[in-house]
Design a protein around this motif. Structure first.
Motif, mmCIF file in Angstrom:
data_model
loop_
_atom_site.group_PDB
_atom_site.id
_atom_site.type_symbol
_atom_site.label_atom_id
_atom_site.label_comp_id
_atom_site.label_asym_id
_atom_site.label_seq_id
_atom_site.Cartn_x
_atom_site.Cartn_y
_atom_site.Cartn_z
ATOM 1 N N UNK A 10 0.825 -1.208 0.000
ATOM 2 C CA UNK A 10 0.000 0.000 0.000
ATOM 3 C C UNK A 10 0.861 1.261 0.000
ATOM 4 N N UNK A 11 1.881 1.243 0.840
ATOM 5 C CA UNK A 11 2.754 2.409 0.951
ATOM 6 C C UNK A 11 3.502 2.661 -0.351
ATOM 7 N N UNK A 12 4.087 1.617 -0.917
ATOM 8 C CA UNK A 12 4.852 1.758 -2.160
ATOM 9 C C UNK A 12 3.984 2.295 -3.282
ATOM 10 N N UNK A 13 2.778 1.783 -3.363
ATOM 11 C CA UNK A 13 1.865 2.225 -4.415
ATOM 12 C C UNK A 13 1.514 3.702 -4.242
ATOM 13 N N UNK A 14 1.326 4.131 -3.008
ATOM 14 C CA UNK A 14 0.885 5.501 -2.739
ATOM 15 C C UNK A 14 1.989 6.530 -2.882
ATOM 16 N N UNK A 15 3.253 6.123 -2.654
ATOM 17 C CA UNK A 15 4.359 7.091 -2.719
ATOM 18 C C UNK A 15 5.235 6.887 -3.959
#
Length: 494
Positions: free
Chosen positions: A440-445
């Motif tokens: 989730x984090x990688x996708x969002x940033x």
């Protein structure tokens, strides 16, 4: 040449018979393997490792205990193992003349609970790298679990599979599953890779007894409607239920072959009678099925029974489909990433004035003494544990894991998830899988490349429980020296 390598090279469908070593099954298994083929497809044995416990007979001991040699592919489970354990198995395989290996991270150690002494896992990506460097010409395989029904866990599985291919996997074996749409998704994913590799599908005939057992196997999905169907079949009679199970298994094999799978990893067939019954069903269905449409209709009917609700293969709670992209990190998760990324850039990028001052401080001779090492270790742990859950592995990988510490995974996995999650929950059941949070984090940033391209080596046992800071900056100094040497080389223009 071994039968698997030959079959994959010749694009011949192949059958790997999975054998979980149990003394009472040796004689039947040897008789089964003497037949040598299923419907003309070559067979070899895949010998499982540490499925029951760490005290199980090892794959290589199993191989040497067979009265008649058969083509085998040993498994290596990284459960409670370190680098030296893998290297020792490679050396023993050399002596036995074996040169093909399936590398797996391994499931939860039986009896191990969260909060107990950590059990170290040599995860498959790191193990593949070690084995490929040590044995460049061997046939190496790894696993993929596409039977995931939340975007984070499904996406993270494919991210890690990309790493496995980059680390040296020659083929992938899918985890046990029944959802043919997910098999198709996995094949489409592989066909999009720069260099597609062969894939085998792990399959098993499903009866009511096996369905009840598989409900407790991490990473295997048996939906309530599937369970209801096989229970209704058994209520008719055990003979009826067994016949339906064999029919479905035969249809699944035909469908997988039509999709382009290189073969099957067949589990749950323990004797020659079961093998012959499956072969008979395969021959009968191959006579009837000529098109994909005919196969799809027969497959759908095999999961139907009058008075039983329609079967769906996904858990009732979620039905994410590959290619769908909806999730994003929470504001807290994004803020956490940006704060820790900024902190890392300030103190650890090895180029700013502050990071060079910090490097100079932690590389003083004082910290090389026994007392100094102990105090620096305590300092690092005291600072990082409240921030990221640090267990001072001695080789910090936070930059490569979006500042989510791998040591907070019960298996200590850095390169991605194991196959045991269910709807984003860890196999241990007490937390969300950290790799779902990473996804989730990688996708969002905008950092998904970090999770697909950076192959993170294993942590060496002798380096644990010490500060990682001196080594971090020592590596930076070595890199700078190498770059300077290259710049000053007489072969380079100046």
């Amino acid at each position: 040449m071994n039968s698997l390598k030959q079959a994959l090279r010749d694009r011949q469908f192949v059958c790997v018979m999975e054998f979980v070593p149990k003394p009472q099954r040796f004689a039947a298994f040897e008789q089964l393997m003497q037949r040598g083929h299923l419907c003309g497809w070559p067979m070899l044995a895949g010998i499982a490792d540490r499925v029951g416990s760490n005290l199980d007979l090892s794959p290589l001991d199993t191989f040497t205990a067979l009265s008649t040699p058969v083509p085998v592919m040993p498994h290596f489970s990284g459960k409670d193992r370190e680098r030296q354990d893998l290297l020792a198995q490679l050396e023993r395989m050399d002596r036995l003349g074996l040169d093909q290996l399936l590398l797996l991270t391994g499931d939860r150690l039986h009896g191990h609970e969260p909060g107990q002494r950590p059990v170290r896992y040599l995860e498959s990506v790191a193990a593949l790298g070690i084995a490929r460097r040590a044995r460049p010409d061997w046939l190496l395989g790894a696993a993929l679990n596409p039977f995931k029904y939340c975007e984070e866990e499904g996406g993270a599985q494919y991210f890690k599979a990309q790493k496995k291919l980059a680390a040296g996997a020659d083929f992938l074996i899918l985890q046990l599953g029944f959802d043919m749409a997910r098999y198709r998704d996995a094949m489409h994913w592989m066909q999009r890779q720069p260099t597609p590799r062969p894939m085998l599908a792990c399959i098993m005939g499903l009866t009511h007894g096996r369905a009840k057992m598989l409900e407790h196997v991490a990473g295997v999905t048996v939906s309530p409607s599937m369970l209801a169907l096989v229970a209704a079949e058994e209520a008719v009679s055990k003979v009826h239920a067994q016949a339906r199970s064999v029919d479905r298994l035969a249809l699944q094999i035909i469908g997988l072959q039509r999709m382009g799978y290189a073969g099957i990893n067949l589990s749950g067939v323990h004797d020659i009678a079961q093998l012959l019954a499956l072969e008979q069903a395969l021959d009968a269905w191959r006579e009837k099925i000529r098109t994909d449409e005919e196969w799809a209709l027969a497959w759908a009917r095999s999961w139907q029974l009058p008075g039983v609700p329609a079967v769906t293969f996904n858990p009732p709670e979620s039905d994410w489909k590959a290619g769908e992209s909806r999730v994003s990190a929470t504001p807290k998760e994004k803020l956490r990433y940006h704060l820790l990324s900024t902190l890392h850039s300030t103190l650890f990028n090895r180029t700013t004035l502050l990071s060079r001052a910090f490097a100079w401080t932690v590389r003083r001779p004082l910290w090389s003494t026994q007392a100094g090492q102990r105090w620096l270790h305590r300092l690092e742990r005291g600072v990082k544990r409240p921030l990221v859950g640090c267990d001072t592995c001695g080789s910090c990988r936070l930059e490569d894991t979006l500042y989510i510490c791998p040591e907070t995974c019960p298996k200590g996995l850095a390169n991605g998830p194991c196959g045991g999650t269910r709807l984003n929950r860890c196999e241990f059941g007490d937390r969300e899988c950290i790799h779902s949070i990473k996804y989730r984090t990688a996708k969002s940033v905008g950092q998904t490349a970090v999770l697909t391209q950076r192959l993170i080596p294993c942590v060496e046992v002798e380096g644990r429980q010490r500060s990682s800071w001196p080594e971090w900056f020592a590596v930076g100094a070595e890199q700078a020296a190498s770059a300077m040497a290259a710049d000053l080389s007489p072969d380079q223009p100046r």
